[in-house]
Write a protein that holds these residues in place. Sequence first.
Motif, PDB file in Angstrom:
ATOM      1  N   ALA A 144      -8.952 -35.408 135.699  1.00  0.00           N
ATOM      2  CA  ALA A 144      -8.600 -36.538 136.579  1.00  0.00           C
ATOM      3  C   ALA A 144      -7.819 -37.384 135.593  1.00  0.00           C
ATOM      4  O   ALA A 144      -8.640 -38.396 134.240  1.00  0.00           O
ATOM      5  CB  ALA A 144      -9.979 -37.041 137.333  1.00  0.00           C
ATOM      6  N   GLU A 145      -6.671 -38.156 136.003  1.00  0.00           N
ATOM      7  CA  GLU A 145      -6.396 -38.939 135.697  1.00  0.00           C
ATOM      8  C   GLU A 145      -7.498 -40.622 135.913  1.00  0.00           C
ATOM      9  O   GLU A 145      -8.190 -40.164 136.428  1.00  0.00           O
ATOM     10  CB  GLU A 145      -4.790 -39.765 135.974  1.00  0.00           C
ATOM     11  CG  GLU A 145      -3.891 -38.259 136.157  1.00  0.00           C
ATOM     12  CD  GLU A 145      -3.277 -38.440 134.534  1.00  0.00           C
ATOM     13  OE1 GLU A 145      -3.587 -39.058 134.067  1.00  0.00           O
ATOM     14  OE2 GLU A 145      -3.793 -37.057 134.091  1.00  0.00           O
ATOM     15  N   PRO A 146      -6.541 -41.822 135.465  1.00  0.00           N
ATOM     16  CA  PRO A 146      -7.857 -42.789 135.553  1.00  0.00           C
ATOM     17  C   PRO A 146      -7.815 -43.414 136.646  1.00  0.00           C
ATOM     18  O   PRO A 146      -6.683 -43.039 137.159  1.00  0.00           O
ATOM     19  CB  PRO A 146      -6.529 -44.247 134.927  1.00  0.00           C
ATOM     20  CG  PRO A 146      -6.398 -43.312 133.532  1.00  0.00           C
ATOM     21  CD  PRO A 146      -5.727 -41.888 134.685  1.00  0.00           C
TER      22      PRO A 146
ATOM     23  N   ALA B 212      -8.517 -42.369 142.703  1.00  0.00           N
ATOM     24  CA  ALA B 212      -7.256 -41.467 143.638  1.00  0.00           C
ATOM     25  C   ALA B 212      -7.111 -40.200 142.157  1.00  0.00           C
ATOM     26  O   ALA B 212      -6.560 -39.572 143.296  1.00  0.00           O
ATOM     27  CB  ALA B 212      -6.636 -42.315 143.324  1.00  0.00           C
ATOM     28  N   GLY B 213      -7.256 -40.564 140.906  1.00  0.00           N
ATOM     29  CA  GLY B 213      -7.230 -39.492 140.271  1.00  0.00           C
ATOM     30  C   GLY B 213      -8.402 -38.656 140.533  1.00  0.00           C
ATOM     31  O   GLY B 213      -7.794 -37.334 139.848  1.00  0.00           O
ATOM     32  N   LEU B 214      -9.818 -39.159 140.524  1.00  0.00           N
ATOM     33  CA  LEU B 214     -10.599 -38.074 140.466  1.00  0.00           C
ATOM     34  C   LEU B 214     -10.035 -37.073 142.153  1.00  0.00           C
ATOM     35  O   LEU B 214     -10.993 -35.837 141.819  1.00  0.00           O
ATOM     36  CB  LEU B 214     -12.164 -38.752 140.448  1.00  0.00           C
ATOM     37  CG  LEU B 214     -12.863 -38.459 140.433  1.00  0.00           C
ATOM     38  CD1 LEU B 214     -14.384 -38.648 139.548  1.00  0.00           C
ATOM     39  CD2 LEU B 214     -13.313 -37.806 142.150  1.00  0.00           C
ATOM     40  N   LEU B 215     -10.397 -38.120 142.973  1.00  0.00           N
ATOM     41  CA  LEU B 215      -9.809 -37.118 144.224  1.00  0.00           C
ATOM     42  C   LEU B 215      -8.833 -36.053 144.025  1.00  0.00           C
ATOM     43  O   LEU B 215      -8.526 -34.757 144.319  1.00  0.00           O
ATOM     44  CB  LEU B 215      -9.208 -38.315 145.134  1.00  0.00           C
ATOM     45  CG  LEU B 215     -10.514 -38.960 145.672  1.00  0.00           C
ATOM     46  CD1 LEU B 215      -9.700 -40.065 147.048  1.00  0.00           C
ATOM     47  CD2 LEU B 215     -12.029 -38.237 146.434  1.00  0.00           C
TER      48      LEU B 215
ATOM     49  N   HIS C 130     -13.452 -45.578 136.487  1.00  0.00           N
ATOM     50  CA  HIS C 130     -12.671 -44.232 136.531  1.00  0.00           C
ATOM     51  C   HIS C 130     -11.652 -44.151 135.052  1.00  0.00           C
ATOM     52  O   HIS C 130     -10.707 -44.409 135.587  1.00  0.00           O
ATOM     53  CB  HIS C 130     -12.729 -43.368 137.147  1.00  0.00           C
ATOM     54  CG  HIS C 130     -13.845 -43.568 138.554  1.00  0.00           C
ATOM     55  ND1 HIS C 130     -14.707 -43.925 139.137  1.00  0.00           N
ATOM     56  CD2 HIS C 130     -14.902 -42.125 138.318  1.00  0.00           C
ATOM     57  CE1 HIS C 130     -15.672 -44.006 139.763  1.00  0.00           C
ATOM     58  NE2 HIS C 130     -15.987 -42.297 139.162  1.00  0.00           N
ATOM     59  N   PRO C 131     -12.647 -44.041 134.318  1.00  0.00           N
ATOM     60  CA  PRO C 131     -11.258 -43.701 132.621  1.00  0.00           C
ATOM     61  C   PRO C 131     -10.633 -41.494 133.079  1.00  0.00           C
ATOM     62  O   PRO C 131     -10.995 -41.461 134.026  1.00  0.00           O
ATOM     63  CB  PRO C 131     -12.584 -43.338 131.680  1.00  0.00           C
ATOM     64  CG  PRO C 131     -13.849 -42.994 132.316  1.00  0.00           C
ATOM     65  CD  PRO C 131     -13.400 -43.925 133.684  1.00  0.00           C
ATOM     66  N   GLU C 132      -9.958 -41.668 132.240  1.00  0.00           N
ATOM     67  CA  GLU C 132      -9.494 -40.295 132.055  1.00  0.00           C
ATOM     68  C   GLU C 132     -10.471 -39.271 131.812  1.00  0.00           C
ATOM     69  O   GLU C 132     -10.699 -39.483 130.492  1.00  0.00           O
ATOM     70  CB  GLU C 132      -8.318 -40.013 131.427  1.00  0.00           C
ATOM     71  CG  GLU C 132      -7.616 -38.893 131.476  1.00  0.00           C
ATOM     72  CD  GLU C 132      -6.170 -38.889 130.386  1.00  0.00           C
ATOM     73  OE1 GLU C 132      -6.432 -37.511 130.119  1.00  0.00           O
ATOM     74  OE2 GLU C 132      -6.064 -39.874 129.942  1.00  0.00           O
ATOM     75  N   ALA C 133     -10.886 -38.063 132.481  1.00  0.00           N
ATOM     76  CA  ALA C 133     -11.988 -37.122 132.388  1.00  0.00           C
ATOM     77  C   ALA C 133     -11.676 -36.328 132.325  1.00  0.00           C
ATOM     78  O   ALA C 133     -11.069 -36.501 134.039  1.00  0.00           O
ATOM     79  CB  ALA C 133     -13.407 -38.016 132.262  1.00  0.00           C
TER      80      ALA C 133
END
Length: 256
Positions: A204-206, A209-212, A247-250
């Motif tokens: 997931a990008e930071p 929105a990246g998580l979605l 939310h960080p990149e993870a």
Amino acid sequence: MSARKPRDSASGPRLPHPQPPSDPAASPFVGNVTVEDNLAEAVEVALWTALGEASRDLTIGVRDGGIVELRGRLPAGSRTETALAAVRGLEGVSAVLDRLTVAPARSRQPAAASQHLVYLRRFCAADEPSTSAAIRQAVARLDAWFSDHAALSERLVVVYRNLRPATVTLDIAMPIDATAPPIPVGSELRIADLRLGMVEKARAEPGFAGLLDAKRRIVEQSGRHDDGTLVFWQSFDSPAFRPWRGHPEAMLYLSE
């Protein structure tokens, strides 16, 4: 081309009165329109016998007096050779056109062992401001509990349930050992063994929105139906959540 989908029953229609034997290549059976339908029916029965329920979504086409075309997707683990051999062995089949595909086997990593976690639940809007506020408050609450009983945890686990376009339920957790003291009655904290598997994953990008976007990619690659019941989770080391800045990149995982 004559094409048919498999029926629920392979027994075919029953004649109302005894009839002399029919030549499948000379005239249609009762209930069929053409002699090609007779061969399609025989193919249908052969596929059912060879594959069982795996044949239910296949389409059978017959043309030019004996050319059989098979289309559709077989479940993962099915063998197309079994289906083709069953059809090629039928009288009247001159050729078999293989248009079958097999659903890819899901790449499954070993399920994670049950994790002993202390957590609290938050109901949030599915956006960065709401989820980040909930996570910051939860980390502070968990840290306060840990400071009374043990050293602070160096790991944060966030479980996303009911992740829909507008809402999400968060279980915000930290690992503990089996000697942790019981939670006082009436506390919002809970202790449980959560089995968080890793069926599929995507980075997931930071940002939320990246998580979605990572969730969308996981759903596509897993072939699952996204009806809101799927469970996703992330794990963060201490520098990423003290303080929580968003939310960080993870890596995002789809659980069992």
